[in-house]
Write a protein that holds these residues in place. Structure first.
Motif, PDB file in Angstrom:
ATOM      1  N   VAL A 127       0.845  -1.189   0.000  1.00  0.00           N
ATOM      2  CA  VAL A 127       0.000   0.000   0.000  1.00  0.00           C
ATOM      3  C   VAL A 127       0.882   1.241   0.000  1.00  0.00           C
ATOM      4  CG1 VAL A 127      -1.789   1.261   1.246  1.00  0.00           C
ATOM      5  CG2 VAL A 127      -1.802  -1.240   1.247  1.00  0.00           C
ATOM      6  N   LEU A 128       0.627   2.152  -0.954  1.00  0.00           N
ATOM      7  CA  LEU A 128       1.354   3.408  -1.059  1.00  0.00           C
ATOM      8  C   LEU A 128       0.443   4.551  -0.636  1.00  0.00           C
ATOM      9  CD1 LEU A 128       3.049   2.900  -4.543  1.00  0.00           C
ATOM     10  CD2 LEU A 128       4.017   2.436  -2.307  1.00  0.00           C
ATOM     11  N   ALA A 129       1.010   5.532   0.076  1.00  0.00           N
ATOM     12  CA  ALA A 129       0.238   6.684   0.539  1.00  0.00           C
ATOM     13  C   ALA A 129       1.154   7.894   0.579  1.00  0.00           C
ATOM     14  CB  ALA A 129      -0.354   6.418   1.915  1.00  0.00           C
ATOM     15  N   ALA A 130       0.543   9.070   0.828  1.00  0.00           N
ATOM     16  CA  ALA A 130       1.321  10.311   0.910  1.00  0.00           C
ATOM     17  C   ALA A 130       2.188  10.326   2.166  1.00  0.00           C
ATOM     18  CB  ALA A 130       0.398  11.513   0.893  1.00  0.00           C
ATOM     19  N   GLY A 131       1.788   9.619   3.193  1.00  0.00           N
ATOM     20  CA  GLY A 131       2.551   9.523   4.431  1.00  0.00           C
ATOM     21  C   GLY A 131       2.217   8.220   5.125  1.00  0.00           C
ATOM     22  N   VAL A 132       2.939   7.908   6.187  1.00  0.00           N
ATOM     23  CA  VAL A 132       2.715   6.643   6.889  1.00  0.00           C
ATOM     24  C   VAL A 132       1.319   6.610   7.509  1.00  0.00           C
ATOM     25  CG1 VAL A 132       3.559   5.149   8.735  1.00  0.00           C
ATOM     26  CG2 VAL A 132       5.182   6.388   7.318  1.00  0.00           C
ATOM     27  N   ASP A 133       0.820   7.756   8.001  1.00  0.00           N
ATOM     28  CA  ASP A 133      -0.495   7.813   8.631  1.00  0.00           C
ATOM     29  C   ASP A 133      -1.582   8.342   7.697  1.00  0.00           C
ATOM     30  OD1 ASP A 133       0.568   6.843  11.003  1.00  0.00           O
ATOM     31  OD2 ASP A 133       1.124   8.855  11.681  1.00  0.00           O
ATOM     32  N   ALA A 134      -1.253   8.674   6.474  1.00  0.00           N
ATOM     33  CA  ALA A 134      -2.212   9.225   5.514  1.00  0.00           C
ATOM     34  C   ALA A 134      -3.078   8.111   4.932  1.00  0.00           C
ATOM     35  CB  ALA A 134      -1.468   9.950   4.400  1.00  0.00           C
ATOM     36  N   PRO A 135      -4.219   8.458   4.340  1.00  0.00           N
ATOM     37  CA  PRO A 135      -5.050   7.430   3.694  1.00  0.00           C
ATOM     38  C   PRO A 135      -4.340   6.844   2.470  1.00  0.00           C
ATOM     39  CG  PRO A 135      -5.968   9.624   3.341  1.00  0.00           C
ATOM     40  CD  PRO A 135      -4.840   9.780   4.300  1.00  0.00           C
ATOM     41  N   ALA A 136      -4.629   5.590   2.213  1.00  0.00           N
ATOM     42  CA  ALA A 136      -3.992   4.884   1.095  1.00  0.00           C
ATOM     43  C   ALA A 136      -4.358   5.536  -0.227  1.00  0.00           C
ATOM     44  CB  ALA A 136      -4.406   3.428   1.090  1.00  0.00           C
ATOM     45  N   GLN A 137      -3.375   5.712  -1.089  1.00  0.00           N
ATOM     46  CA  GLN A 137      -3.616   6.277  -2.414  1.00  0.00           C
ATOM     47  C   GLN A 137      -3.538   5.221  -3.505  1.00  0.00           C
ATOM     48  OE1 GLN A 137      -1.077   9.595  -3.205  1.00  0.00           O
ATOM     49  NE2 GLN A 137      -2.190  10.938  -1.826  1.00  0.00           N
ATOM     50  N   MET A 138      -2.769   4.171  -3.262  1.00  0.00           N
ATOM     51  CA  MET A 138      -2.582   3.160  -4.294  1.00  0.00           C
ATOM     52  C   MET A 138      -2.265   1.826  -3.631  1.00  0.00           C
ATOM     53  SD  MET A 138       0.172   3.150  -7.417  1.00  0.00           S
ATOM     54  CE  MET A 138      -0.467   4.655  -8.075  1.00  0.00           C
ATOM     55  N   THR A 139      -2.815   0.762  -4.183  1.00  0.00           N
ATOM     56  CA  THR A 139      -2.522  -0.582  -3.704  1.00  0.00           C
ATOM     57  C   THR A 139      -1.948  -1.382  -4.863  1.00  0.00           C
ATOM     58  OG1 THR A 139      -4.332  -0.483  -2.111  1.00  0.00           O
ATOM     59  CG2 THR A 139      -3.475  -2.656  -2.655  1.00  0.00           C
ATOM     60  N   LEU A 140      -0.774  -1.924  -4.660  1.00  0.00           N
ATOM     61  CA  LEU A 140      -0.128  -2.767  -5.670  1.00  0.00           C
ATOM     62  C   LEU A 140      -0.257  -4.216  -5.216  1.00  0.00           C
ATOM     63  CD1 LEU A 140       3.158  -0.711  -6.077  1.00  0.00           C
ATOM     64  CD2 LEU A 140       1.124  -0.556  -7.476  1.00  0.00           C
ATOM     65  N   GLU A 141      -0.620  -5.107  -6.144  1.00  0.00           N
ATOM     66  CA  GLU A 141      -0.797  -6.516  -5.794  1.00  0.00           C
ATOM     67  C   GLU A 141      -0.009  -7.407  -6.741  1.00  0.00           C
ATOM     68  OE1 GLU A 141      -4.667  -8.010  -4.939  1.00  0.00           O
ATOM     69  OE2 GLU A 141      -5.409  -6.032  -4.404  1.00  0.00           O
ATOM     70  N   LEU A 142       0.504  -8.498  -6.184  1.00  0.00           N
ATOM     71  CA  LEU A 142       1.135  -9.543  -6.999  1.00  0.00           C
ATOM     72  C   LEU A 142       0.048 -10.446  -7.533  1.00  0.00           C
ATOM     73  CD1 LEU A 142       4.182 -10.529  -4.782  1.00  0.00           C
ATOM     74  CD2 LEU A 142       4.255  -9.359  -6.954  1.00  0.00           C
ATOM     75  N   PRO A 143       0.246 -11.098  -8.660  1.00  0.00           N
ATOM     76  CA  PRO A 143      -0.766 -12.016  -9.177  1.00  0.00           C
ATOM     77  C   PRO A 143      -0.920 -13.210  -8.234  1.00  0.00           C
ATOM     78  CG  PRO A 143       1.243 -12.181 -10.460  1.00  0.00           C
ATOM     79  CD  PRO A 143       1.420 -11.036  -9.526  1.00  0.00           C
ATOM     80  N   PRO A 144      -2.099 -13.847  -8.238  1.00  0.00           N
ATOM     81  CA  PRO A 144      -2.299 -15.008  -7.362  1.00  0.00           C
ATOM     82  C   PRO A 144      -1.382 -16.158  -7.773  1.00  0.00           C
ATOM     83  CG  PRO A 144      -4.164 -14.726  -8.843  1.00  0.00           C
ATOM     84  CD  PRO A 144      -3.271 -13.542  -9.039  1.00  0.00           C
ATOM     85  N   LEU A 145      -1.030 -16.967  -6.789  1.00  0.00           N
ATOM     86  CA  LEU A 145      -0.188 -18.122  -7.050  1.00  0.00           C
ATOM     87  C   LEU A 145      -0.973 -19.181  -7.823  1.00  0.00           C
ATOM     88  CD1 LEU A 145       1.557 -18.483  -3.589  1.00  0.00           C
ATOM     89  CD2 LEU A 145       2.566 -17.641  -5.695  1.00  0.00           C
ATOM     90  N   SER A 146      -0.351 -19.793  -8.803  1.00  0.00           N
ATOM     91  CA  SER A 146      -1.022 -20.858  -9.550  1.00  0.00           C
ATOM     92  C   SER A 146      -0.857 -22.165  -8.785  1.00  0.00           C
ATOM     93  CB  SER A 146      -0.425 -20.975 -10.955  1.00  0.00           C
ATOM     94  OG  SER A 146       0.937 -21.276 -10.860  1.00  0.00           O
ATOM     95  N   LYS A 147      -1.852 -23.019  -8.903  1.00  0.00           N
ATOM     96  CA  LYS A 147      -1.834 -24.290  -8.154  1.00  0.00           C
ATOM     97  C   LYS A 147      -1.318 -25.415  -8.987  1.00  0.00           C
ATOM     98  CE  LYS A 147      -5.379 -23.059  -4.913  1.00  0.00           C
ATOM     99  NZ  LYS A 147      -6.624 -23.393  -4.297  1.00  0.00           N
TER     100      LYS A 147
END
Length: 147
Positions: A127-147
């Motif tokens: 999770v990326l934000a303007a500051g550590v206590d600021a509201p989240a601005q962007m969420t980066l996710e890895l693709p799900p693991l394949s089974k």
């Protein structure tokens, strides 16, 4: 003088096993050293310079950025999550590529870009934000693991 055949073959077998172990060890280290040197640090070909890394990651099923509605994020900056190292307290580190450059590791609380810091790392998400206590601005996710 009489020679015991079992002693001779036992010595020969032990010598053969020791020689095989030495050969396998040498082969392993030779392959390991050539593999480490085979990674290219050259820049990508000029034909790929115009590709958007975020769009390419989404096309390949990878970590596209998901921004919540109304969150102001500079559209010209592309963030791609390459890897995560998370702990249970939402700490850890993330390997993030900014604007198609080589991915760099960032600890939680460290500035990723001029206006964003890595706020938290949870599971396969950063999770990326303007500051550590600021509201989240962007969420980066890895693709799900394949089974």
């Amino acid at each position: 003088m009489q020679i015991n055949a079992f002693q001779v073959w036992g010595t020969r077998l032990a010598t053969l096993l020791l020689a095989a172990l030495a050969a396998l060890s040498g082969t392993y280290w030779a392959l390991k050293s050539t593999h480490a040197n085979s990674v290219s640090s050259a820049a990508p070909a000029a034909g790929f310079a115009g590709l958007d890394p975020q769009a390419l990651a989404r096309a390949l099923g990878g970590g596209g950025a998901v921004a919540p509605a109304g969150a102001p994020v500079a559209p010209s900056t592309a963030y791609v999550l390459v890897g995560v190292l998370a702990d249970r307290q939402h700490g850890g580190a993330a390997l993030i590529s900014v604007d198609g450059k080589a991915a760099k590791p960032y600890r939680v609380g460290a500035p990723v870009d001029g206006n964003l810091v890595l706020q938290s790392v949870v599971g396969r998400r950063a999770v990326l934000a303007a500051g550590v206590d600021a509201p989240a601005q962007m969420t980066l996710e890895l693709p799900p693991l394949s089974k």
